[in-house]
Design an enzyme around this catalytic site. Structure first.
Site, mmCIF file in Angstrom:
data_model
loop_
_atom_site.group_PDB
_atom_site.id
_atom_site.type_symbol
_atom_site.label_atom_id
_atom_site.label_comp_id
_atom_site.label_asym_id
_atom_site.label_seq_id
_atom_site.Cartn_x
_atom_site.Cartn_y
_atom_site.Cartn_z
ATOM 1 N N ARG A 123 44.068 -32.432 -32.418
ATOM 2 C CA ARG A 123 43.412 -31.158 -32.093
ATOM 3 C C ARG A 123 42.606 -30.762 -33.343
ATOM 4 N NH1 ARG A 123 47.400 -26.528 -32.108
ATOM 5 N NH2 ARG A 123 47.903 -27.034 -29.958
ATOM 6 N N ASP B 293 51.586 -28.358 -34.877
ATOM 7 C CA ASP B 293 50.566 -27.439 -35.398
ATOM 8 C C ASP B 293 50.410 -27.693 -36.894
ATOM 9 O OD1 ASP B 293 50.092 -26.105 -33.021
ATOM 10 O OD2 ASP B 293 51.328 -24.367 -33.506
HETATM 11 P P1 FDA Z 1 35.755 -17.833 -35.178
HETATM 12 O O1 FDA Z 1 36.823 -16.788 -35.257
HETATM 13 O O2 FDA Z 1 35.390 -18.575 -36.412
HETATM 14 O O3 FDA Z 1 34.478 -17.174 -34.569
HETATM 15 C C1 FDA Z 1 33.193 -17.804 -34.616
HETATM 16 C C2 FDA Z 1 32.284 -17.195 -33.582
HETATM 17 O O4 FDA Z 1 32.766 -17.551 -32.280
HETATM 18 C C3 FDA Z 1 32.227 -15.702 -33.561
HETATM 19 O O5 FDA Z 1 31.337 -15.196 -34.513
HETATM 20 C C4 FDA Z 1 31.796 -15.417 -32.135
HETATM 21 O O6 FDA Z 1 30.422 -15.658 -31.988
HETATM 22 C C5 FDA Z 1 32.558 -16.489 -31.374
HETATM 23 N N1 FDA Z 1 33.874 -15.978 -30.926
HETATM 24 C C6 FDA Z 1 35.072 -16.179 -31.507
HETATM 25 N N2 FDA Z 1 36.039 -15.571 -30.825
HETATM 26 C C7 FDA Z 1 35.461 -14.960 -29.786
HETATM 27 C C8 FDA Z 1 35.921 -14.167 -28.723
HETATM 28 N N3 FDA Z 1 37.216 -13.873 -28.568
HETATM 29 N N4 FDA Z 1 35.022 -13.675 -27.829
HETATM 30 C C9 FDA Z 1 33.699 -13.945 -27.954
HETATM 31 N N5 FDA Z 1 33.195 -14.693 -28.957
HETATM 32 C C10 FDA Z 1 34.047 -15.195 -29.858
HETATM 33 N N6 FDA Z 1 44.683 -23.023 -36.937
HETATM 34 C C11 FDA Z 1 45.500 -23.657 -37.827
HETATM 35 O O7 FDA Z 1 45.337 -23.474 -39.033
HETATM 36 N N7 FDA Z 1 46.487 -24.486 -37.370
HETATM 37 C C12 FDA Z 1 46.670 -24.742 -36.055
HETATM 38 O O8 FDA Z 1 47.564 -25.502 -35.691
HETATM 39 C C13 FDA Z 1 45.808 -24.080 -35.115
HETATM 40 N N8 FDA Z 1 45.944 -24.292 -33.779
HETATM 41 C C14 FDA Z 1 44.999 -23.742 -32.925
HETATM 42 C C15 FDA Z 1 45.055 -24.037 -31.556
HETATM 43 C C16 FDA Z 1 44.062 -23.582 -30.719
HETATM 44 C C17 FDA Z 1 44.121 -23.930 -29.261
HETATM 45 C C18 FDA Z 1 42.986 -22.784 -31.224
HETATM 46 C C19 FDA Z 1 41.880 -22.302 -30.341
HETATM 47 C C20 FDA Z 1 42.963 -22.453 -32.560
HETATM 48 C C21 FDA Z 1 43.967 -22.907 -33.411
HETATM 49 N N9 FDA Z 1 43.964 -22.565 -34.756
HETATM 50 C C22 FDA Z 1 44.816 -23.217 -35.607
HETATM 51 C C23 FDA Z 1 43.115 -21.439 -35.226
HETATM 52 C C24 FDA Z 1 41.785 -21.910 -35.758
HETATM 53 O O9 FDA Z 1 41.974 -22.635 -36.945
HETATM 54 C C25 FDA Z 1 40.843 -20.718 -36.051
HETATM 55 O O10 FDA Z 1 41.432 -19.908 -37.001
HETATM 56 C C26 FDA Z 1 40.505 -19.880 -34.846
HETATM 57 O O11 FDA Z 1 40.339 -20.662 -33.690
HETATM 58 C C27 FDA Z 1 39.193 -19.097 -35.113
HETATM 59 O O12 FDA Z 1 38.099 -19.942 -35.232
HETATM 60 P P2 FDA Z 1 37.059 -20.139 -34.018
HETATM 61 O O13 FDA Z 1 36.325 -21.379 -34.245
HETATM 62 O O14 FDA Z 1 37.827 -20.092 -32.746
HETATM 63 O O15 FDA Z 1 36.117 -18.886 -34.020
#
Ligand code: FDA
Length: 283
Positions: A160, A109
């Site tokens: 990833r 990670d």
């Molecule tokens: P974000 O929170 O930015 O949301 C963007 C939009 O997506 C929202 O406005 C909404 O429209 C939609 N959305 C998001 N969540 C939703 C929900 N639950 N239901 C419906 N709509 C939703 N970070 C890190 O720094 N180091 C790491 O090693 C990892 N590892 C990791 C593994 C995996 C498998 C994942 C999925 C994520 C990580 N992360 C991580 C975290 C990552 O960096 C990030 O902080 C989160 O995934 C949030 O960003 P998103 O792009 O998922 O959506």
């Protein structure tokens, strides 16, 4: 004060591996793979770091014995990175030796930006020795990622791609969501073009749909990449993606040291606070 686990259970599968097994089994049955994460970070004492290595080794062996479709995700600060780099490297190699012998996969990670360089350096050392048994995470919000991704893609590393979860200053990371999404798309293109099997980690529909369109347009089949999401978030979306023929993997954290991870999930999205409150009121 020890907070009750009930608070975290929306995002954390249990306080022990045994508690997490049913969740893994249920996901596997739906054709969703898993990556298990024993929660914890920033270990400061060798005894604890040694214990973590043993715990991870046991985890790899249990995954094999129980024939779960799961890899593991680890944080280098759990293996003693804050104590000593060489000590941490030796711990990592000890773990990867078991991963190779049991034909398993360990992902490093990515933590806060103070650790980016050393994580990439240790990954490169490990990749030379353990190749397909080790992968890394890259955060789209970091300014430095443009160069890192080019280098890692050139190596054919297993990456990833996520947005980045830690609070970083403007000089280090993009702060604006549109700019982060744009960077994410650029880096996803590089990975899809140059690496065998990129892992697209996001819950963001805009990006999930963009990947679908981009891969269709460039005739990149669904077997060439994987969507990843976190336990407790958007499981229906993952089930739908799996049913549509996409490879999917859910990151399933477990363990007693759940608070920092739980806090990051709450800070990320105000809706997650509502999830937690509604879970509490259901009990
Ligand atoms: P974000 O929170 O930015 O949301 C963007 C939009 O997506 C929202 O406005 C909404 O429209 C939609 N959305 C998001 N969540 C939703 C929900 N639950 N239901 C419906 N709509 C939703 N970070 C890190 O720094 N180091 C790491 O090693 C990892 N590892 C990791 C593994 C995996 C498998 C994942 C999925 C994520 C990580 N992360 C991580 C975290 C990552 O960096 C990030 O902080 C989160 O995934 C949030 O960003 P998103 O792009 O998922 O959506």
């Amino acid at each position: 004060m020890k907070l009750p686990f009930a608070l975290a259970k929306r995002f954390v599968a249990g306080e022990s591996f045994n508690d997490a097994i049913p969740a893994v089994g249920q996901l596997n049955e739906k054709n969703i793979s898993v990556t298990l994460d024993l929660l914890g970070e920033n270990v400061e004492d060798r005894e604890e770091a040694d214990g973590n290595v043993e715990h991870y080794i046991k985890l790899l062996k249990s995954i094999s014995q129980q024939e779960l479709k799961s890899s593991i995700s680890i944080k280098l600060t759990m293996l003693g990175l804050d104590i000593d780099r060489t000590y941490c490297r030796n711990n990592l190699f000890k773990l990867l030796e078991v991963a190779r012998n049991t034909d398993q996969f360990v992902r490093l990670d990515m933590e806060g930006s103070n650790y980016t360089q050393v994580t990439i350096d240790l990954f490169k050392e490990a990749f030379k020795e353990y190749g397909q048994h080790v992968g890394i995470v890259i955060q789209a919000y970091l300014h430095r990622t443009k160069d890192d991704i080019a280098e890692l893609a050139e190596m054919g590393a297993d990456v990833r791609l996520c947005k980045g979860a830690y609070s970083e200053p403007e000089r280090t990371a993009l702060q604006n969501m549109d700019a982060i999404r744009e960077a994410y798309r650029d880096y996803a293109e590089v990975l899809l073009e140059k690496t065998p099997y990129p892992r697209i980690a996001t819950h963001d529909d805009e990006l999930v749909q963009w990947i679908k369109k981009y891969t269709n347009k460039h005739e990149i089949g669904p077997s060439r990449f994987e969507y990843q999401m976190l336990y407790g978030l958007r499981q229906e979306t993952m089930e739908k993606l799996a049913a549509d023929g996409y490879n999917t993997r859910i990151y399933v954290p477990f363990g007693t040291m759940w608070f920092p991870y739980f806090k990051r999930r709450l800070m990320e999205r105000k809706e997650n606070i509502w999830f937690v409150l509604s879970t509490m009121f259901k009990n």
